[in-house]
Motif scaffolding. Sequence first.
Motif: not given
Length: 687
Positions: A217-219, A222-224, A269-273
């Motif tokens: 999930m941490i990966v 970082f990708i997000g 989620l990391s990028a989509g928000w």
Amino acid sequence: MDTMTLTSPGDPTSPAAASNTAYPPTQPTSGSASTGSLPPRGGRLHRVWRGADTDPAWARPALMGVLLATLVLYTWNLTASGYANSFYSAAVQAGSESWKAFFFGSSDAANSITVDKPPASLWVMALSVRLLGLNSFAILFPQVLMGVATVGVVYTTVKRHFGAAAGLIAGVALALTPVAALMFTFNNPDALLTLLMALGAWATMKAIEQASPKWMMIVGVFIGLGFLTKTLQVLLVVPFFGLAYLVAAPTTLRKRIIHSLMAVGTMVLSAGWWVAIVELIPASARPYIGGSQTNSFLELTFGYNGLGRLSGDETGSVGGGGGAAGGQWGETGLFRMFSSSVGGQVSWLIPSALILLAAGLWLRGRLPRTDLRRAAYVVWGGWLVVTMLVFSFMAGIFHEYYTVALAPAIAALVGMGAVEVWERRDSAVATVALSAAIAAAATWSFILLSRTTAYGEWLRVSVLALGMAAALLVLGLRWFHPRAVPLVLAAALVAGLAGPAAYTVSTTAQAHSGSIVTAGPAGSGGGPGGMRGGMPPQQQGQTGTTQPGGAPTGGTTGGGMGGLLDASTPSTAVVAALSQDADQFTWVAAAVGSQTAAGLQLGTGLPVMAIGGFNGSDPSPTLAQFQQYVANGKIHYFASGGRGFGNQNGGSSSSSEIASWVEQNFTAVTIDGSTFYDLTQPLSATS
């Protein structure tokens, strides 16, 4: 250094021993003594200096030396570049003045239009400017710190399974990659993107070790964040990150699949928000999305910044696609990374990296599924091969500095592979691979150095002679006196790194400005001011005086207001005129193209509307919208002479329509040699 420096006593060479490599190493790594022979640990400072008990005594001081040297190398001439790429510096200035501009990545604090990338890299710089004020150092120093951090991350990731010597080789190779020295001292998004991809590789290896859903999930995080830095480019590393985990993680296939899906979900989620907010908020409540034709970030992502880069079909772009026979963005094909314009940026160690990758996979091919070293080859090797192939064949916009994304993978493979084949030097395959890698590095360095006259004959001849001698001597090292071995290995390292080191020093010694920059000595790629190549030839010219911040521009002199590729610094008289009664206007001026607007904005510190965005080809604003802004008294001046390519490749013609309307209906004024139109002084009733 003795003959055992590169040897990892705990490295398994048999399948039985290798079965233990799925878990964090518990044995001392290369050159380390047993923990019982180490002096008792002191305070915190001692622990920072000495490192882990299992590390050799020289490892942590050597790492600190490399990081400090990288910091000094990248910082010593940093502010000579002024505002570097004024396109992004203007957005940073806007973000330091307006939190709305900060969030969206707007080009100006009044939020007319965004830059043509997501804003993550701008966030870092804008926070620095809020802390240190608007100046070259505040904008560029965060990139230096990203470079130092990337060197540290690559060292840490490689060292964990290949030993400290491998980590140091990788770290030094990365720091001395010319394009890395360029982009870690420049304000394009590529610096943050490269750091985030390296962090993704580090987290992937941690996840594989522990079969950990948390680390996967941490990966994804970082990708997000990488997506929020430069959209789809970060996804090039994802396939082999995922493949390495699916193959090597020491757990059941079902759990490996579930963990991988969790990583994908976290990435979204990391990028989509941020994407969701931008897409769902009413267009009237946010700036126009620069680089798009429909005011949509999704269109920008999958069009101009996405599939269009591969196919060359980029609506509103300033150039057409490439092809096997060459195109406006350079010739495409398998050897593009070795071409005259790209080769000196990053390719110095690519042949060696590929040789060592193949050797490493061969030597570890029959070990158990969970072998961590083989997983590392998959992670870094997949990164290099996929990204290099995409860059080689993409027909759309391509700039030489994009290749910084290859640098961590090349450096890691060289460090890992060199130690791997050295440890297996009793094998003919390993010995031949090491010799071939040394010879390839020396030969290719000789060829690259032959493309410039900056260093004379002595450097390239010395590199070739030293490298070929080391390559031959490596084949017979078993018959040498042990004291001679370090000399041969040192010669190999010098031969491999002298060429890129020379290019790197030349890079940091020069100022670089504008939208298209390259590494290396002046004249190695054509064009002044660091702007060499990468732009369609018929569109390279522009006007300009001095780069904001004091550095020379990459354009021709002529007293204009800037151009497509770089901004110019407005004179004191222009600044005074635009600043007069500034509080009565939303924008003190408007100009076609982001670079022209950026120069005026950075000079005055006040919002300037960039008509048509970067290329001048976005329909922002339309003629009707601009006329309404003028009628409402929101814009004071229109700057004549801005460069744009409206209506090209399907782009909007709004910018040319606006320019024509202004010229026909408003009074022209000359301020210190530059022409403006006073939008409060119509020639007659405007229509």
